[in-house]
Design a protein around this motif. Sequence first.
Motif, PDB file in Angstrom:
ATOM      1  N   ALA A   1      51.955  46.315  41.009  1.00 46.05           N
ATOM      2  CA  ALA A   1      53.323  45.886  40.321  1.00 46.05           C
ATOM      3  C   ALA A   1      52.826  46.902  39.362  1.00 46.05           C
ATOM      4  N   LEU A   2      53.320  47.894  38.522  1.00 43.69           N
ATOM      5  CA  LEU A   2      54.009  48.786  37.591  1.00 43.69           C
ATOM      6  C   LEU A   2      53.038  48.313  35.666  1.00 43.69           C
ATOM      7  N   TRP A   3      53.649  46.937  35.634  1.00 45.98           N
ATOM      8  CA  TRP A   3      53.493  46.627  34.190  1.00 45.98           C
ATOM      9  C   TRP A   3      52.232  44.911  34.763  1.00 45.98           C
ATOM     10  N   PRO A   4      51.628  44.928  33.487  1.00 45.15           N
ATOM     11  CA  PRO A   4      50.290  44.417  33.559  1.00 45.15           C
ATOM     12  C   PRO A   4      51.240  42.622  33.890  1.00 45.15           C
ATOM     13  N   GLU A   5      51.869  42.487  33.210  1.00 46.96           N
ATOM     14  CA  GLU A   5      52.656  40.679  33.190  1.00 46.96           C
ATOM     15  C   GLU A   5      53.426  40.694  34.472  1.00 46.96           C
ATOM     16  N   ALA A   6      53.375  41.576  35.436  1.00 52.34           N
ATOM     17  CA  ALA A   6      53.710  41.077  36.920  1.00 52.34           C
ATOM     18  C   ALA A   6      52.727  41.231  37.659  1.00 52.34           C
ATOM     19  N   ARG A   7      51.604  41.624  37.169  1.00 54.91           N
ATOM     20  CA  ARG A   7      50.429  41.642  38.231  1.00 54.91           C
ATOM     21  C   ARG A   7      49.253  39.867  38.434  1.00 54.91           C
ATOM     22  N   PRO A   8      48.376  39.669  39.233  1.00 57.74           N
ATOM     23  CA  PRO A   8      47.759  38.933  39.406  1.00 57.74           C
ATOM     24  C   PRO A   8      47.199  38.610  37.776  1.00 57.74           C
ATOM     25  N   ARG A   9      46.760  37.333  36.863  1.00 59.49           N
ATOM     26  CA  ARG A   9      45.590  37.561  36.146  1.00 59.49           C
ATOM     27  C   ARG A   9      44.065  37.200  36.240  1.00 59.49           C
ATOM     28  N   THR A  10      44.122  37.362  37.364  1.00 60.59           N
ATOM     29  CA  THR A  10      42.653  36.943  37.901  1.00 60.59           C
ATOM     30  C   THR A  10      42.078  37.582  39.057  1.00 60.59           C
ATOM     31  N   VAL A  11      40.705  38.431  39.699  1.00 56.00           N
ATOM     32  CA  VAL A  11      40.328  38.056  41.263  1.00 56.00           C
ATOM     33  C   VAL A  11      41.404  37.116  41.849  1.00 56.00           C
ATOM     34  N   ARG A  12      40.712  35.774  41.195  1.00 57.26           N
ATOM     35  CA  ARG A  12      40.319  34.658  42.043  1.00 57.26           C
ATOM     36  C   ARG A  12      41.580  34.585  42.362  1.00 57.26           C
ATOM     37  N   GLN A  13      43.133  34.832  41.885  1.00 59.42           N
ATOM     38  CA  GLN A  13      44.320  34.403  41.876  1.00 59.42           C
ATOM     39  C   GLN A  13      44.322  35.920  43.087  1.00 59.42           C
ATOM     40  N   PHE A  14      44.029  36.894  42.939  1.00 57.38           N
ATOM     41  CA  PHE A  14      44.654  37.754  43.611  1.00 57.38           C
ATOM     42  C   PHE A  14      44.449  37.853  45.124  1.00 57.38           C
ATOM     43  N   ALA A  15      42.846  36.978  45.873  1.00 59.59           N
ATOM     44  CA  ALA A  15      42.215  36.844  46.477  1.00 59.59           C
ATOM     45  C   ALA A  15      42.710  36.387  47.160  1.00 59.59           C
ATOM     46  N   TYR A  16      42.738  34.305  46.242  1.00 62.14           N
ATOM     47  CA  TYR A  16      43.964  33.408  47.624  1.00 62.14           C
ATOM     48  C   TYR A  16      44.892  33.615  47.844  1.00 62.14           C
ATOM     49  N   MET A  17      45.674  34.779  47.293  1.00 57.11           N
ATOM     50  CA  MET A  17      46.948  35.103  46.760  1.00 57.11           C
ATOM     51  C   MET A  17      47.330  36.549  48.431  1.00 57.11           C
ATOM     52  N   ALA A  18      46.061  36.899  48.605  1.00 62.04           N
ATOM     53  CA  ALA A  18      45.516  37.684  49.768  1.00 62.04           C
ATOM     54  C   ALA A  18      44.815  37.540  51.151  1.00 62.04           C
ATOM     55  N   GLY A  19      45.001  35.384  51.083  1.00 54.23           N
ATOM     56  CA  GLY A  19      44.173  34.874  51.862  1.00 54.23           C
ATOM     57  C   GLY A  19      42.595  34.656  52.468  1.00 54.23           C
ATOM     58  N   VAL A  20      41.855  35.716  51.046  1.00 58.24           N
ATOM     59  CA  VAL A  20      40.373  35.910  50.842  1.00 58.24           C
ATOM     60  C   VAL A  20      39.534  35.029  50.574  1.00 58.24           C
ATOM     61  N   GLU A  21      38.389  34.178  50.841  1.00 53.68           N
ATOM     62  CA  GLU A  21      37.774  33.027  50.121  1.00 53.68           C
ATOM     63  C   GLU A  21      37.384  34.103  49.391  1.00 53.68           C
ATOM     64  N   MET A  22      36.506  33.465  48.230  1.00 63.78           N
ATOM     65  CA  MET A  22      35.278  34.466  47.298  1.00 63.78           C
ATOM     66  C   MET A  22      34.434  33.583  47.590  1.00 63.78           C
ATOM     67  N   GLY A  23      34.738  31.463  47.790  1.00 65.30           N
ATOM     68  CA  GLY A  23      33.227  30.423  47.481  1.00 65.30           C
ATOM     69  C   GLY A  23      33.614  30.680  45.855  1.00 65.30           C
ATOM     70  N   ALA A  24      31.689  30.442  45.343  1.00 71.46           N
ATOM     71  CA  ALA A  24      32.355  29.363  43.984  1.00 71.46           C
ATOM     72  C   ALA A  24      32.039  30.439  43.314  1.00 71.46           C
ATOM     73  N   ALA A  25      32.989  30.491  41.974  1.00 71.63           N
ATOM     74  CA  ALA A  25      33.173  30.605  40.987  1.00 71.63           C
ATOM     75  C   ALA A  25      31.549  30.757  40.124  1.00 71.63           C
ATOM     76  N   PRO A  26      31.131  32.543  39.491  1.00 68.54           N
ATOM     77  CA  PRO A  26      30.271  31.787  38.692  1.00 68.54           C
ATOM     78  C   PRO A  26      29.761  30.991  37.325  1.00 68.54           C
ATOM     79  N   PRO A  27      29.111  30.753  36.532  1.00 66.72           N
ATOM     80  CA  PRO A  27      29.176  29.281  35.660  1.00 66.72           C
ATOM     81  C   PRO A  27      29.680  30.046  34.516  1.00 66.72           C
ATOM     82  N   PRO A  28      30.336  30.163  34.079  1.00 68.65           N
ATOM     83  CA  PRO A  28      31.041  30.745  32.250  1.00 68.65           C
ATOM     84  C   PRO A  28      29.642  31.313  31.358  1.00 68.65           C
ATOM     85  N   SER A  29      30.537  33.024  31.508  1.00 63.99           N
ATOM     86  CA  SER A  29      29.660  33.432  30.438  1.00 63.99           C
ATOM     87  C   SER A  29      29.134  32.975  29.448  1.00 63.99           C
ATOM     88  N   ARG A  30      28.399  33.356  28.679  1.00 64.64           N
ATOM     89  CA  ARG A  30      27.650  32.487  27.203  1.00 64.64           C
ATOM     90  C   ARG A  30      28.563  33.609  26.201  1.00 64.64           C
TER      91      ARG A  30
END
Length: 372
Positions: free
Chosen positions: A288-317
């Motif tokens: 999508a050309l404009w930023p607000e129209a795109r998925p906000r996170t790569v995890r959201q993008f992966a789920y949209m594509a039907g790709v499983e990423m596994g566990a998320a990394p722990p929150p960074s300090r």
Amino acid sequence: MMTEPRLPSGTRIAGHVIVDQIGRGGFGITYRASVLETGAIVALKEYFPCDMAHRDAQGFVRPLPKAERMYQEGLRAFITEANILKALPQQAGLVRVRGAFEKFGTAYCAMDFIEGEPLSRLVQATIQRTGFIAEDLLRSFLAPICLALETVHSTNLVHRDVKPANIMISRRDQQPILIDFGAARPSGQRGSLAMFTRCYAPVELFPRAQVRSAQPLEEGPWSDIYSLSVMLYEMATRQLPPSAPDRAAAVAAGGPDPYVPLTALLAQRRLRGSYSPAFASAVDAGCALWPEARPRTVRQFAYMAGVEMGAAPPPSRRTSTGAAPSPSSAVPRTQRRPVNRQSIAMVLLMLLIAGAAVAYGVVSRQPAWVAY
């Protein structure tokens, strides 16, 4: 002035000795080096913007008079980002950045080293052999690269130069690894150095004078999602979409966005059955050309594509460059799409920084395009 910009083999620098040059770009040179104390081989990347500086007869890097400010800005960014990446937690699948230091009027980043091949080269070989890249092969590298980007984003950084040439396939375990963080900077922090690649870059990375838009153009994880999506579009169709500034100019002139959706292009080429609707739709959303129209996170993008990423990394300090991101970036369970598990390489790849240097863990499957 030295006729050869690279440091000669045998040069000793901060406990390392240069073996040879293994890579060179517009903003840096990467060397193979050995640690004097242990003999271990490392990759050593030197900040050397060739258009802004030269090396004198003593080996010192000297900025050109008209480029002094830009040179110093890039130097500070190089050291800051190397130190941020060095502070990432060490765990399986995460490259070990050994350190960053200043010498010879410039800066260096030392990291673990392993040989590999860039994805751009392997893609060309695969297309020549099979005619196209199957969706299961795209999926096999998409999950670990999304994990790598998620880790980068958890430190409030944006990679800003995701492209096939910046994804290495490890020779040791044949897994994809994101490299070259020379363009990375904290989300929302803009500079005067345009270190990204135009054809893969989203509209928000370009100078404001080059883009006419009434839309807010903020950088963030969605910026890397655009570059990743353009890369997938290119791999699926063997052509790049129009550049983001050209698309924005067409829209500003009152015309339609010249981007041809992947779903439509596949139908035109009678390849619709080669890629799932979820995968093609995710790529179109990411492009999508404009930023607000795109998925906000790569995890959201992966789920949209039907790709499983596994566990998320722990929150960074919290880092010195900005606040840590919100604890959760996953799509709510009710929004998740079914996942095809058979074609996904299950790895915990997290990150690689700068140059042809990687450190990696072990997985059970290997992409079919890797043949050495």
